[in-house]
Design a protein around this motif. Sequence first.
Motif, short mmCIF file in Angstrom:
data_model
loop_
_atom_site.label_atom_id
_atom_site.label_comp_id
_atom_site.label_asym_id
_atom_site.label_seq_id
_atom_site.Cartn_x
_atom_site.Cartn_y
_atom_site.Cartn_z
N ASP A 213 0.84 -1.19 0.00
CA ASP A 213 0.00 0.00 0.00
C ASP A 213 0.88 1.25 0.00
OD1 ASP A 213 -2.26 -1.56 0.09
OD2 ASP A 213 -2.43 -1.47 2.29
N GLY A 214 0.46 2.25 -0.75
CA GLY A 214 1.17 3.52 -0.75
C GLY A 214 2.47 3.51 -1.51
N VAL A 215 2.67 2.55 -2.41
CA VAL A 215 3.93 2.46 -3.14
C VAL A 215 4.06 3.62 -4.13
CG1 VAL A 215 3.05 0.99 -5.00
CG2 VAL A 215 5.47 0.88 -4.38
N THR A 216 5.28 4.12 -4.30
CA THR A 216 5.61 5.11 -5.31
C THR A 216 6.49 4.44 -6.35
OG1 THR A 216 5.51 6.93 -3.71
CG2 THR A 216 6.68 7.35 -5.78
N ALA A 217 6.11 4.56 -7.61
CA ALA A 217 6.81 3.84 -8.68
C ALA A 217 7.67 4.77 -9.50
CB ALA A 217 5.79 3.15 -9.59
N TYR A 218 8.86 4.27 -9.88
CA TYR A 218 9.78 4.98 -10.76
C TYR A 218 10.10 4.06 -11.92
CZ TYR A 218 10.25 8.43 -7.13
OH TYR A 218 9.96 9.41 -6.22
N LEU A 219 9.91 4.58 -13.15
CA LEU A 219 10.07 3.78 -14.35
C LEU A 219 11.13 4.40 -15.25
CD1 LEU A 219 6.27 3.48 -15.36
CD2 LEU A 219 7.50 2.24 -13.55
N CYS A 220 11.96 3.56 -15.87
CA CYS A 220 12.91 4.05 -16.86
C CYS A 220 13.23 2.92 -17.82
CB CYS A 220 14.19 4.56 -16.20
SG CYS A 220 15.28 5.45 -17.35
N GLY A 221 13.17 3.23 -19.11
CA GLY A 221 13.44 2.22 -20.12
C GLY A 221 12.78 2.63 -21.42
N PRO A 222 12.72 1.74 -22.40
CA PRO A 222 12.05 2.05 -23.66
C PRO A 222 10.59 2.43 -23.42
CG PRO A 222 13.33 0.03 -23.84
CD PRO A 222 13.31 0.39 -22.39
N LEU A 223 10.08 3.30 -24.27
CA LEU A 223 8.73 3.80 -24.09
C LEU A 223 7.67 2.69 -24.05
CD1 LEU A 223 7.31 6.46 -23.62
CD2 LEU A 223 7.07 6.73 -26.09
N PRO A 224 7.72 1.66 -24.91
CA PRO A 224 6.71 0.59 -24.81
C PRO A 224 6.73 -0.10 -23.46
CG PRO A 224 7.84 0.48 -26.93
CD PRO A 224 8.59 1.48 -26.11
N PHE A 225 7.92 -0.31 -22.89
CA PHE A 225 8.02 -0.92 -21.57
C PHE A 225 7.35 -0.04 -20.53
CE2 PHE A 225 10.41 -0.61 -17.56
CZ PHE A 225 10.22 -1.89 -17.04
N MET A 226 7.63 1.26 -20.55
CA MET A 226 7.05 2.14 -19.53
C MET A 226 5.55 2.28 -19.70
SD MET A 226 9.87 5.07 -18.74
CE MET A 226 9.88 5.82 -20.37
N ARG A 227 5.08 2.31 -20.93
CA ARG A 227 3.64 2.37 -21.16
C ARG A 227 2.95 1.14 -20.57
NH1 ARG A 227 1.65 6.34 -24.32
NH2 ARG A 227 2.98 7.36 -25.88
N ALA A 228 3.55 -0.03 -20.82
CA ALA A 228 2.94 -1.27 -20.33
C ALA A 228 2.94 -1.32 -18.81
CB ALA A 228 3.69 -2.47 -20.92
N VAL A 229 4.06 -0.98 -18.20
CA VAL A 229 4.15 -1.03 -16.74
C VAL A 229 3.22 0.00 -16.12
CG1 VAL A 229 5.67 -0.66 -14.76
CG2 VAL A 229 6.48 -1.97 -16.73
N ARG A 230 3.22 1.21 -16.65
CA ARG A 230 2.34 2.25 -16.12
C ARG A 230 0.88 1.82 -16.23
NH1 ARG A 230 -0.53 6.88 -17.63
NH2 ARG A 230 -0.34 8.63 -16.15
N GLY A 231 0.52 1.26 -17.38
CA GLY A 231 -0.86 0.79 -17.56
C GLY A 231 -1.24 -0.27 -16.54
N ASP A 232 -0.33 -1.21 -16.29
CA ASP A 232 -0.61 -2.25 -15.29
C ASP A 232 -0.78 -1.65 -13.90
OD1 ASP A 232 -0.50 -4.25 -17.18
OD2 ASP A 232 1.58 -4.82 -16.74
#
Length: 398
Positions: free
Chosen positions: A354-373
């Motif tokens: 609960d309350g997790v903060t996410a940081y993403l870095c990588g190719p745009l398709p990877f970040m789109r997929a992870v962010r969507g999930d």
Amino acid sequence: MLSEQSTPVVRATLPVVGAAIGEIAGVFYTRLFEDRPELLRDLFNRGNQANGEQQKALAGSIAAFAGLLVEHPESRPDAMLARIAHKHASLGITSDQYKLVHQHLFAAIVEVLGDAVTPAVAAAWDEVYWLMANALIALETRLYQESGGAEGGTWRPMEIVERREETSDTVSFLLRRTDGTPTGAFRPGQYVSVQVQLPDGARQIRQYSLSGAPRDPYWRITVKRVRAGADPAGEVSSRLHEHARPGDTLTVSAPFGDLVLPAGDGPLLLASAGIGVTPMLSMLHHLAAQDPTRPVLVVHADRTPADHPHREEQRRLVEALPNARLHLWYEELATSAPGASAGRADVGALELPDGVTAYLCGPLPFMRAVRGDLLYRGLPAHSVHYEVFGPDLWLGTE
């Protein structure tokens, strides 16, 4: 805030301007570089100009800013502005260059839209431009002050102390200041710009995340080679791979970037793919030194274990954090990576605190997929942060 007289004009013309903004951006850059060819040679990324990504980013940022002024007049898109301001400061952009951009941008608008640009339309979009430009100038002025330099004075000579081959297509460099002064600390997750002189005399600039510990006596950058043949996209990384050696001097900016760890003790998700691991490494180094008990989920995806930059270093850092867990995915799995999963990263399968903060870095398709999930699982959009290597093509769509 957009004035009362300009708001209805921008609202009415935004669909037309938005539909043509890509063409406008193309005409703008053509005009700009005809007038000031040194800007393409020494400031703008020739690779991003060649593939059109810079035009898309410019178009997206202006359209997004105008849309937010109309739809949310009580707020300012600080996240978007901060990301642009950090990139500009890392390039040494100065306030007088906004006048040059204004000159050629509005000439391009008139060329593309013709008689549709009435005096009222021109005045309204002029207001949009200067609201955005003045906000960026103010942010960039503060960033220069915080870095200890004058406006545009971001550059310093740095010597390569050590070169290390990390994978077949990534190499890391340890850097120190040539005047003997300390390199200085940086915020975990930040990047520097590196200016490299090429055989044709151009001084092209690229950004590289600082991949080492924020308080080490040296800065470390890790460079992935882009193999693009005659395409200028890979000209800087190839030059560094082929020619940069210990004892050589590089021209490097002060650290910038807004993808940095927040204060506090809340749980974190650090998700990366490929060379996107680099800012996550500095975050892990910081956590190991300053906040070792903070809960952390670390996710990394790559083509194979052999392609994973700093793989053993990342594993050791996670193992040194008692409340950290490492999850690896490889498209081609090997016996050298016990515990890793085959295929693409699937954060939807992870148990998120609960309350997790996410940081993403990588190719745009990877970040789109992870962010969507993450959004599908109920994580608020404001809790998902990302870093893009190159023009931010999310500006107009997020």
